[in-house]
Design a protein around this motif. Structure first.
Motif, PDB file in Angstrom:
ATOM      1  N   CYS A  34      11.497  25.270 -54.019  1.00 26.12           N
ATOM      2  CA  CYS A  34      10.576  24.148 -54.220  1.00 26.12           C
ATOM      3  C   CYS A  34      10.182  23.600 -52.862  1.00 26.12           C
ATOM      4  O   CYS A  34      10.858  23.835 -51.862  1.00 26.12           O
ATOM      5  CB  CYS A  34      11.246  23.026 -55.024  1.00 26.12           C
ATOM      6  N   THR A  65       6.922  19.534 -57.388  1.00 24.06           N
ATOM      7  CA  THR A  65       6.199  20.030 -58.558  1.00 24.06           C
ATOM      8  C   THR A  65       6.882  21.285 -59.103  1.00 24.06           C
ATOM      9  O   THR A  65       7.587  21.980 -58.375  1.00 24.06           O
ATOM     10  CB  THR A  65       4.732  20.311 -58.201  1.00 24.06           C
ATOM     11  N   GLU A 117       6.199  24.421 -60.142  1.00 23.91           N
ATOM     12  CA  GLU A 117       5.663  25.781 -60.209  1.00 23.91           C
ATOM     13  C   GLU A 117       6.734  26.856 -60.124  1.00 23.91           C
ATOM     14  O   GLU A 117       6.487  28.028 -60.449  1.00 23.91           O
ATOM     15  CB  GLU A 117       4.611  25.995 -59.118  1.00 23.91           C
ATOM     16  N   GLU A 145       6.920  30.937 -60.767  1.00 22.66           N
ATOM     17  CA  GLU A 145       7.001  31.781 -59.579  1.00 22.66           C
ATOM     18  C   GLU A 145       8.399  32.341 -59.325  1.00 22.66           C
ATOM     19  O   GLU A 145       8.533  33.437 -58.773  1.00 22.66           O
ATOM     20  CB  GLU A 145       6.525  30.979 -58.363  1.00 22.66           C
ATOM     21  N   CYS A 169      10.349  20.769 -65.849  1.00 19.74           N
ATOM     22  CA  CYS A 169       8.913  20.586 -65.604  1.00 19.74           C
ATOM     23  C   CYS A 169       8.595  19.186 -65.101  1.00 19.74           C
ATOM     24  O   CYS A 169       7.537  18.631 -65.428  1.00 19.74           O
ATOM     25  CB  CYS A 169       8.109  20.914 -66.858  1.00 19.74           C
ATOM     26  N   SER A 226       4.964  17.673 -64.011  1.00 20.54           N
ATOM     27  CA  SER A 226       3.935  18.525 -64.604  1.00 20.54           C
ATOM     28  C   SER A 226       2.937  17.642 -65.353  1.00 20.54           C
ATOM     29  O   SER A 226       2.953  17.530 -66.575  1.00 20.54           O
ATOM     30  CB  SER A 226       4.566  19.540 -65.569  1.00 20.54           C
ATOM     31  N   LEU A 237      -0.336  17.584 -60.324  1.00 21.84           N
ATOM     32  CA  LEU A 237      -0.570  18.994 -59.979  1.00 21.84           C
ATOM     33  C   LEU A 237      -1.821  19.136 -59.122  1.00 21.84           C
ATOM     34  O   LEU A 237      -1.845  19.902 -58.154  1.00 21.84           O
ATOM     35  CB  LEU A 237      -0.691  19.828 -61.256  1.00 21.84           C
ATOM     36  N   ILE A 288      -1.822  22.496 -56.905  1.00 19.61           N
ATOM     37  CA  ILE A 288      -1.217  23.511 -57.773  1.00 19.61           C
ATOM     38  C   ILE A 288      -2.269  23.979 -58.772  1.00 19.61           C
ATOM     39  O   ILE A 288      -2.908  23.171 -59.451  1.00 19.61           O
ATOM     40  CB  ILE A 288       0.000  22.935 -58.523  1.00 19.61           C
ATOM     41  N   TYR A 313      -1.722  26.013 -61.405  1.00 18.28           N
ATOM     42  CA  TYR A 313      -1.224  26.160 -62.766  1.00 18.28           C
ATOM     43  C   TYR A 313      -1.548  24.902 -63.574  1.00 18.28           C
ATOM     44  O   TYR A 313      -1.640  23.801 -63.037  1.00 18.28           O
ATOM     45  CB  TYR A 313       0.296  26.371 -62.763  1.00 18.28           C
ATOM     46  N   LEU A 328       2.843  25.418 -67.401  1.00 15.62           N
ATOM     47  CA  LEU A 328       4.147  25.083 -66.857  1.00 15.62           C
ATOM     48  C   LEU A 328       5.100  24.585 -67.933  1.00 15.62           C
ATOM     49  O   LEU A 328       6.263  24.992 -67.996  1.00 15.62           O
ATOM     50  CB  LEU A 328       3.994  24.023 -65.759  1.00 15.62           C
TER      51      LEU A 328
END
Length: 315
Positions: free
Chosen positions: A36, A42, A44, A48, A72, A75, A80, A85, A87, A92
């Motif tokens: 992270c 966040t 992701e 990932e 999450c 999220s 985001l 981000i 996504y 997520l």
């Protein structure tokens, strides 16, 4: 095996039978492990680096957690976007649901879907926009209600925002928990601890309490004030507490807690609590009426094991 076929006891049933142990730090711990980015926090990593996230969830399960929260945090559409981000909240949250469910099935843990504050509220935007962000977070949990046992609104600094969030959460028709990041000074608008506690209970949430920003001693003092306020009003809503895993007594009379420390976020190791301190905290939190006890930033798997050993084996 689904939760239906396994006939798993739900949150409310478990709370009636005895203490429930939550899990611990996700974002901060994943950052230390290289998965992270500090300062953004966040989620992701669930897309990932899924193996790393699953491993951490598994460690909490093995340590004795009764609940695995969907990994999450942050999220939400605004957060985001600010962090660049690409996504979506839906992507997520759905991945986080699947991940927490997969690991929970290795034991007998519940899965908790987590919602977090939205930037639109702190910016003063229209309530319809605020509600829309919460609905976006909630949508994934409603979609996967077959594997989610309850939902949690956590890390709220404003009682007004929390009230909106819980109202939206009722659409899921699942048990609801909610926590605020408050200390002795109350919420970010200066609403007292006592008023926050009463208003939280009056949202109709099944479980209310505090998480993050402050250390054990401060959280225990705040928890007592909440319990006293609820008792005065004749409200019986169970309490939960998920504090920091670091000592930061000098931040007690602030509203930002450990975020003000010069060591934040890269040099907090010297402030890490010991297992002995965790045992003592868990016992005192239980004695104050907390029936759901876990951890937030800095609370590692061995700390969660200490909670489980204290309250589950000897309560």
């Amino acid at each position: 095996m689904s939760k239906t076929t396994a006939q798993k006891k739900g949150l409310l049933e478990r709370l009636k039978e005895g203490p429930v142990v939550g899990d611990g730090s996700m974002c901060m711990t994943l950052e230390k492990r290289g998965y992270c980015r500090a300062g953004q926090w966040t989620p992701e990593a669930v897309l990932e680096y899924p193996d790393a996230v699953k491993q951490l969830l598994r460690e909490y399960l093995r340590a004795g957690a009764d609940v695995l929260q969907t990994p999450c945090y942050a999220s939400s559409d605004g957060r985001l976007k600010r962090a660049n981000i690409t996504y979506t909240t839906a992507e997520l949250n759905e991945a986080a649901c699947e991940m927490a469910h997969e690991i929970a099935q290795e034991g007998n843990a519940l899965v908790c879907g987590g919602l977090t504050p939205v930037m639109s509220y702190s910016k003063g935007e229209d309530e319809t926009i605020v509600r829309g962000e919460f609905e976006s977070q909630l949508a994934g949990f409603i979609k996967r209600r077959d594997i989610i046992d309850f939902i949690l609104a956590e890390f709220f600094g404003y009682i007004g925002e929390l009230e909106i969030c819980v109202d939206v959460m009722k659409k899921a028709k699942m048990p609801i928990a909610c926590t605020m990041r408050i200390g002795p000074l109350g919420d970010l608008n200066g609403v007292s601890v006592e008023e926050c506690a009463v208003r939280m209970a009056k949202t109709g949430a099944d479980l209310i309490g505090i998480n993050c920003l402050f250390d054990f001693d401060t959280c225990l003092k705040t928890l007592k004030r909440m319990r006293d306020a609820l008792d005065k009003e004749g409200l019986k809503t169970p309490l939960m507490c998920q504090p920091l895993g670091w000592r930061c007594p000098e931040t007690t009379n602030t509203k930002k807690g450990y975020l003000l420390l010069p060591e934040f976020p890269f040099a907090l190791e010297s402030r890490q609590v010991s297992r002995f301190e965790v045992h003592k905290f868990a016992r005192e939190a239980y004695n104050l009426g907390a029936r759901y006890i876990g951890g937030c930033c800095g609370m590692e798997p061995h700390h969660i094991r200490a909670i489980a050993q204290e309250v589950i084996k000897t309560f």
